[in-house]
Motif scaffolding. Structure first.
Motif, PDB file in Angstrom:
ATOM      1  N   ASN A 265       0.835  -1.205   0.000  1.00 39.47           N
ATOM      2  CA  ASN A 265       0.000   0.000   0.000  1.00 39.47           C
ATOM      3  C   ASN A 265       0.864   1.248   0.000  1.00 39.47           C
ATOM      4  O   ASN A 265       1.983   1.258   0.524  1.00 39.47           O
ATOM      5  N   SER A 266       0.338   2.259  -0.631  1.00 41.61           N
ATOM      6  CA  SER A 266       0.966   3.578  -0.657  1.00 41.61           C
ATOM      7  C   SER A 266      -0.069   4.574  -0.143  1.00 41.61           C
ATOM      8  O   SER A 266      -1.129   4.751  -0.762  1.00 41.61           O
ATOM      9  N   ILE A 267       0.215   5.204   1.001  1.00 43.62           N
ATOM     10  CA  ILE A 267      -0.721   6.125   1.641  1.00 43.62           C
ATOM     11  C   ILE A 267      -0.147   7.535   1.568  1.00 43.62           C
ATOM     12  O   ILE A 267       0.946   7.799   2.065  1.00 43.62           O
ATOM     13  N   ASN A 268      -0.903   8.420   0.935  1.00 41.60           N
ATOM     14  CA  ASN A 268      -0.538   9.830   0.917  1.00 41.60           C
ATOM     15  C   ASN A 268      -1.441  10.539   1.904  1.00 41.60           C
ATOM     16  O   ASN A 268      -2.656  10.650   1.686  1.00 41.60           O
ATOM     17  N   GLY A 269      -0.883  10.996   3.023  1.00 35.69           N
ATOM     18  CA  GLY A 269      -1.685  11.583   4.087  1.00 35.69           C
ATOM     19  C   GLY A 269      -1.455  13.075   4.209  1.00 35.69           C
ATOM     20  O   GLY A 269      -0.341  13.579   4.017  1.00 35.69           O
ATOM     21  N   TYR A 270      -2.538  13.781   4.546  1.00 37.10           N
ATOM     22  CA  TYR A 270      -2.465  15.239   4.663  1.00 37.10           C
ATOM     23  C   TYR A 270      -3.249  15.669   5.887  1.00 37.10           C
ATOM     24  O   TYR A 270      -4.332  15.131   6.166  1.00 37.10           O
ATOM     25  N   ALA A 271      -2.709  16.628   6.638  1.00 43.70           N
ATOM     26  CA  ALA A 271      -3.433  17.239   7.753  1.00 43.70           C
ATOM     27  C   ALA A 271      -3.100  18.720   7.784  1.00 43.70           C
ATOM     28  O   ALA A 271      -1.919  19.102   7.750  1.00 43.70           O
TER      29      ALA A 271
ATOM     30  N   SER B  68      -2.917  22.546   9.451  1.00 44.34           N
ATOM     31  CA  SER B  68      -2.388  22.959  10.750  1.00 44.34           C
ATOM     32  C   SER B  68      -3.478  23.070  11.800  1.00 44.34           C
ATOM     33  O   SER B  68      -3.214  22.930  12.997  1.00 44.34           O
ATOM     34  N   VAL B  69      -4.735  23.289  11.383  1.00 39.78           N
ATOM     35  CA  VAL B  69      -5.803  23.392  12.371  1.00 39.78           C
ATOM     36  C   VAL B  69      -6.331  22.026  12.777  1.00 39.78           C
ATOM     37  O   VAL B  69      -7.077  21.903  13.743  1.00 39.78           O
ATOM     38  N   ALA B  70      -5.979  20.950  12.047  1.00 39.19           N
ATOM     39  CA  ALA B  70      -6.415  19.615  12.417  1.00 39.19           C
ATOM     40  C   ALA B  70      -5.619  19.077  13.594  1.00 39.19           C
ATOM     41  O   ALA B  70      -5.991  18.104  14.222  1.00 39.19           O
ATOM     42  N   GLY B  71      -4.504  19.698  13.876  1.00 39.70           N
ATOM     43  CA  GLY B  71      -3.671  19.311  15.004  1.00 39.70           C
ATOM     44  C   GLY B  71      -2.685  20.425  15.257  1.00 39.70           C
ATOM     45  O   GLY B  71      -2.632  21.416  14.527  1.00 39.70           O
ATOM     46  N   THR B  72      -1.873  20.292  16.274  1.00 42.16           N
ATOM     47  CA  THR B  72      -0.899  21.324  16.591  1.00 42.16           C
ATOM     48  C   THR B  72       0.402  20.966  15.888  1.00 42.16           C
ATOM     49  O   THR B  72       1.224  20.221  16.414  1.00 42.16           O
ATOM     50  N   TYR B  73       0.565  21.505  14.675  1.00 36.20           N
ATOM     51  CA  TYR B  73       1.713  21.128  13.843  1.00 36.20           C
ATOM     52  C   TYR B  73       2.613  22.323  13.539  1.00 36.20           C
ATOM     53  O   TYR B  73       3.120  22.483  12.435  1.00 36.20           O
ATOM     54  N   GLY B  74       2.765  23.206  14.503  1.00 34.65           N
ATOM     55  CA  GLY B  74       3.709  24.296  14.334  1.00 34.65           C
ATOM     56  C   GLY B  74       3.318  25.283  13.266  1.00 34.65           C
ATOM     57  O   GLY B  74       4.170  25.930  12.678  1.00 34.65           O
ATOM     58  N   GLY B  75       2.011  25.417  12.990  1.00 40.44           N
ATOM     59  CA  GLY B  75       1.556  26.380  11.994  1.00 40.44           C
ATOM     60  C   GLY B  75       1.719  25.927  10.574  1.00 40.44           C
ATOM     61  O   GLY B  75       1.418  26.660   9.643  1.00 40.44           O
ATOM     62  N   GLU B  76       2.196  24.708  10.343  1.00 37.70           N
ATOM     63  CA  GLU B  76       2.412  24.210   8.996  1.00 37.70           C
ATOM     64  C   GLU B  76       1.502  23.032   8.710  1.00 37.70           C
ATOM     65  O   GLU B  76       1.192  22.233   9.586  1.00 37.70           O
ATOM     66  N   ASN B  77       1.084  22.931   7.449  1.00 37.06           N
ATOM     67  CA  ASN B  77       0.352  21.748   7.019  1.00 37.06           C
ATOM     68  C   ASN B  77       1.316  20.571   6.916  1.00 37.06           C
ATOM     69  O   ASN B  77       2.496  20.742   6.597  1.00 37.06           O
ATOM     70  N   ILE B  78       0.814  19.389   7.179  1.00 33.99           N
ATOM     71  CA  ILE B  78       1.632  18.183   7.141  1.00 33.99           C
ATOM     72  C   ILE B  78       1.176  17.321   5.964  1.00 33.99           C
ATOM     73  O   ILE B  78       0.009  16.947   5.871  1.00 33.99           O
ATOM     74  N   ASP B  79       2.083  17.050   5.055  1.00 37.16           N
ATOM     75  CA  ASP B  79       1.782  16.205   3.896  1.00 37.16           C
ATOM     76  C   ASP B  79       2.890  15.161   3.799  1.00 37.16           C
ATOM     77  O   ASP B  79       4.042  15.496   3.509  1.00 37.16           O
ATOM     78  N   ARG B  80       2.538  13.903   4.067  1.00 38.42           N
ATOM     79  CA  ARG B  80       3.541  12.846   4.096  1.00 38.42           C
ATOM     80  C   ARG B  80       3.040  11.630   3.318  1.00 38.42           C
ATOM     81  O   ARG B  80       1.841  11.366   3.236  1.00 38.42           O
ATOM     82  N   GLU B  81       3.976  10.876   2.791  1.00 33.30           N
ATOM     83  CA  GLU B  81       3.639   9.634   2.084  1.00 33.30           C
ATOM     84  C   GLU B  81       4.294   8.464   2.804  1.00 33.30           C
ATOM     85  O   GLU B  81       5.467   8.521   3.184  1.00 33.30           O
TER      86      GLU B  81
ATOM     87  N   LEU C 175       7.072 -10.295   6.890  1.00 24.18           N
ATOM     88  CA  LEU C 175       8.038  -9.202   6.936  1.00 24.18           C
ATOM     89  C   LEU C 175       7.335  -7.937   6.476  1.00 24.18           C
ATOM     90  O   LEU C 175       6.714  -7.910   5.407  1.00 24.18           O
ATOM     91  N   LEU C 176       7.421  -6.877   7.311  1.00 23.95           N
ATOM     92  CA  LEU C 176       6.773  -5.610   7.018  1.00 23.95           C
ATOM     93  C   LEU C 176       7.851  -4.581   6.718  1.00 23.95           C
ATOM     94  O   LEU C 176       8.590  -4.152   7.610  1.00 23.95           O
ATOM     95  N   MET C 177       7.956  -4.212   5.450  1.00 21.97           N
ATOM     96  CA  MET C 177       8.968  -3.249   5.012  1.00 21.97           C
ATOM     97  C   MET C 177       8.287  -1.925   4.720  1.00 21.97           C
ATOM     98  O   MET C 177       7.270  -1.864   4.036  1.00 21.97           O
ATOM     99  N   SER C 178       8.879  -0.836   5.264  1.00 28.51           N
ATOM    100  CA  SER C 178       8.237   0.467   5.209  1.00 28.51           C
ATOM    101  C   SER C 178       9.218   1.522   4.745  1.00 28.51           C
ATOM    102  O   SER C 178      10.428   1.416   4.980  1.00 28.51           O
ATOM    103  N   SER C 179       8.691   2.558   4.093  1.00 33.00           N
ATOM    104  CA  SER C 179       9.532   3.669   3.653  1.00 33.00           C
ATOM    105  C   SER C 179       9.919   4.582   4.812  1.00 33.00           C
ATOM    106  O   SER C 179      10.839   5.376   4.685  1.00 33.00           O
ATOM    107  N   ASN C 180       9.229   4.476   5.950  1.00 32.93           N
ATOM    108  CA  ASN C 180       9.481   5.378   7.082  1.00 32.93           C
ATOM    109  C   ASN C 180      10.078   4.696   8.299  1.00 32.93           C
ATOM    110  O   ASN C 180      10.655   5.368   9.150  1.00 32.93           O
ATOM    111  N   PHE C 181       9.932   3.375   8.424  1.00 37.91           N
ATOM    112  CA  PHE C 181      10.380   2.674   9.624  1.00 37.91           C
ATOM    113  C   PHE C 181      11.245   1.483   9.242  1.00 37.91           C
ATOM    114  O   PHE C 181      11.214   0.998   8.100  1.00 37.91           O
TER     115      PHE C 181
END
Length: 715
Positions: free
Chosen positions: A388-394, A396-409, A435-441
């Motif tokens: 799976n490939s998940i493109n996630g977006y939040a 800055s008002v959806a959470g406390t993210y330092g005033g920046e929008n968060i866009d991660r894949e 085996l679980l292989m991830s781009s982030n972990f």
């Protein structure tokens, strides 16, 4: 009250017209009566191929379509509210309902539809809002308790729910409209109060090979006021708005199923889901004009809208009468938008309107399994992949993210294998690894070892060992809340939590009487669940105070449960009791890891009055007191840990269903939450950064009544 009586009168009139219009009788097969109990339940969750519950090495619990209909359930929260070891946690301020299993929240529990995880605002499979899962096309719901990382990957720590949808019909045409009216507590009106549901499903066998259907549902939950005064309240007394937010849902589904023979089947399933939740601010600005001695009250309100697009293409069959395959491809997207505005209450006018994307997930997904390589009865192994490939977006008002929008894949690429070894008719083993292989972990691993043994006297025992990691969420990774008084941060270096569980089941089914009139099934279950490297907020610096998410804690849960079900002629019933203990070892604090214990009891009974073609059903669940260690500030302004407690409460639903005109028409009447539960007292919840601890927990909106009218046109 006048509106309520008028609404009921209109509904009775509609029923009378429908009855008069449908006088021609038709022989329709009854698929919901007691003869269903004579059929073996077939499950697909965790299996190499569909098979009976009795043959499965895993222990799979099944909620049938008949049970769903008896509760007049419309979403997954309606059904699971009666399940043992499962708690539904509603959030009236957001309109969402999550699930808690063995004390672990929705992050540790995975929800699937036809074996693939369902996207939501915050992730894939986990953290799913149960009220967003419609049940109008459901064949059955399958539940597996315990870590299922080999079969279903990350986040399947405490268990999985697999929703199996209908994909065929025995009729040429199947047209099923229904309407349902429901009070919300003691509030009801034909349009502006209560819950109003309309749905229609149309299925058609285009040929003996090809079946298709479409389904449309509208679910309008108008909100629960309780002591609040609604949208048009103009006084600044804190009573404007609703306790439970108004919510309106539209669901559209379509299916095309192609099955030319027993060796091949393919289906394509589409769903469009749209939900609107309205939040009205309790603070009203009077805007007094002294020159005219008038007011123009305004408030700042919000509208949240969620959209889900779901595509699923599946190929299932046997290649050259030997190799079994099951391959799915899916594209899913769920996004949540927000509209903020100021509202002139008297003139019903919006101004200063702003619209933006709040959070979203886009998912490309594929899973495939292959088995029966050797075509042997006593041995089989399965190879599988999951990508799976998940493109996630939040925003800055959806959470406390330092005033920046968060866009991660995030991309994950898993391979897994398992085997089933049948040493004889009594003893089977099933080992597996993923085996679980991830781009982030870093690469993770999940293992399983399950066994089943059948004794000579018919007793069965199953032992299931499994593991699954839990991936960090957006808040844990990216939170950034730093000002003059706070320094609270996420941690992009977090590692996945590690969950492992052991479940033991021992059961026996009995039949008594000349014609097996009396059937009894008993099951004893014991379990142990452990989660290491749990992510918690830690103090990384005292002067000045700095806090951050880190992997530091351990969670353990053990318990024992006894469930019994019985069937005698037209009477069905079951009763279950569960006793469990939970330990949280918090390495960041001076804290012991004593176990805190909880008790649950559930029961249900259904009676089929065949002479009148009626079904009477009652569902009951008692939740004992729950204890939990929480942080409190003492008289010296020092933070200490104390044992908090949530009071016990019970939940009961009841219904009666009557069939007319050879089951063409079904009329259901019933009540939910007969004990009128709204809130329970608690000292087991910690306060937030800007608020104290709540003294009660909102669980329901009181005793409610419903009426449902369904028409079956089967040709």
């Amino acid at each position: 009250m006048k509106k309520s009586f008028s609404s009921i009168k209109n509904l009775v009139l509609f029923l009378s017209v429908t009855l008069a219009y449908s006088q021609q009788e038709e022989n329709v097969k009854d698929t919901t009566q007691t003869k269903v109990n004579n059929l073996e339940e077939v499950v697909v969750t965790g299996q190499f191929s569909p098979q009976s519950v009795k043959k499965s090495v895993f222990e799979v619990s099944v909620i049938t379509e008949e049970k769903i209909n008896q509760q007049a359930a419309n979403n997954l929260a309606d059904v699971l509210n009666q399940a043992l070891n499962i708690n539904i946690i509603p959030n009236a301020s957001t309109g969402k309902s999550g699930v808690q299993m063995f004390g672990l929240d929705a992050q540790y529990f995975k929800i699937l539809v036809d074996n693939i995880p369902l996207v939501n605002d915050e992730g894939l499979g986990s953290n799913t809002d149960l009220t967003q899962i419609n049940l109008d096309d459901i064949q059955q719901i399958e539940i597996v308790e315990g870590s299922m990382g080999v079969q279903y990957g990350a986040d399947a720590v405490s268990g999985i729910i697999n929703i199996i949808t209908k994909k065929s019909s025995q009729y040429k045409w199947e047209i099923t409209p229904y309407t349902q009216e429901e009070t919300i507590g003691d509030e009801y009106g034909w349009f502006d109060e209560g819950r109003h549901i309309q749905s229609v499903k149309i299925g058609h066998n285009l040929s003996y090979k090809l079946y298709g259907n479409v389904l449309f549902t509208r679910n309008d939950f108008t909100g629960f006021s309780d002591n609040r005064k609604g949208k048009y309240h103009t006084e600044n007394d804190g009573l404007r708005g609703y306790v439970w937010l108004p919510k309106e849902q539209f669901i559209s589904k379509a299916l095309l199923n192609f099955a030319p023979n027993n060796n091949f089947r393919s289906f394509y399933k589409f769903e469009y889901f749209n939900e609107t939740i309205e939040r009205y601010d309790s603070n009203v600005r009077p805007n007094y004009n002294p020159s005219t001695q008038t007011t123009d009250p305004t408030a700042s309100d919000e509208i949240f809208s969620s959209e889900r697009f779901y595509h699923h293409l599946n190929f299932f069959g046997r290649f050259k009468n030997k190799l079994n395959y099951d391959i799915s491809f899916s594209y899913q997207q769920q996004k949540r938008n927000v509209e903020t505005y100021n509202y002139r209450i008297k003139s019903d006018e919006k101004f200063d309107v702003e619209e933006f994307e709040y959070e979203s997930r886009k998912v490309l997904y594929s899973k495939g399994t292959f088995s029966n390589f050797l075509d042997k009865k006593n041995f089989d192994f399965q190879l599988g992949y999951e990508i799976n490939s998940i493109n996630g977006y939040a925003s800055s008002v959806a959470g406390t993210y330092g005033g920046e929008n968060i866009d991660r894949e995030l991309g994950t690429y898993d391979i897994f294998t398992s085997s089933e070894i049948h040493f004889n008719n009594k003893f089977s083993l099933r080992p597996g690894v993923r085996l679980l292989m991830s781009s982030n972990f870093d690469t993770q691993a999940a293992i399983e070892l399950s066994g089943k043994y059948v004794f000579n006297n018919g007793f069965e025992t199953r032992l299931i060992l499994g593991s699954s990691p839990r991936m960090p969420n957006y808040d844990e990774l990216y939170t950034y809340f730093v000002d003059a008084n706070h320094d609270f941060r996420g941690n992009e270096n977090l590692k996945p939590e590690q969950g492992i569980s052991a479940f033991w089941h021992f059961k026996k089914a009995f039949s008594i009487g000349k014609n097996d009139d009396f059937k009894l099934s008993n099951k004893l279950t014991a379990w142990f669940l452990n989660v290491d490297d749990r992510i918690e907020v830690t103090i990384v610096n005292t002067q000045p105070l700095q806090q951050q998410y880190n992997n530091i804690d351990t969670y353990r849960n053990w318990g024992i449960a006894l469930t019994n079900s019985a069937h005698y002629k037209n009477l069905n019933g079951s009763v279950g009791i569960s006793f469990s203990g939970t330990s949280k070892k918090l390495d960041s604090r001076d804290f012991n890891d004593d176990y805190l214990y909880a008790l649950q009891l559930n029961a249900n009974v259904s009676y089929y009055l065949l002479k009148w073609d009626m079904v009477f059903s009652t569902f009951f669940k008692a939740n004992g007191p729950v204890q939990q260690f929480v942080q409190k500030v003492d008289e010296n302004d020092e933070t200490i840990l104390v044992k908090g407690k949530q009071d016990p409460y019970s939940w009961m639903d009841a219904s009666v269903r009557k069939n007319f005109l050879d089951k063409k028409i079904q009329l259901s009447l019933g009540a939910r939450n007969l004990f009128d539960v709204k809130r329970v007292n608690t000292t087991a919840i910690e306060g937030g950064a800007h608020s104290g601890s709540p003294s009660d927990l909102l669980l329901g909106y009181g005793r409610s009544f419903f009426i449902k009218l369904l028409y079956n046109l089967n040709i």
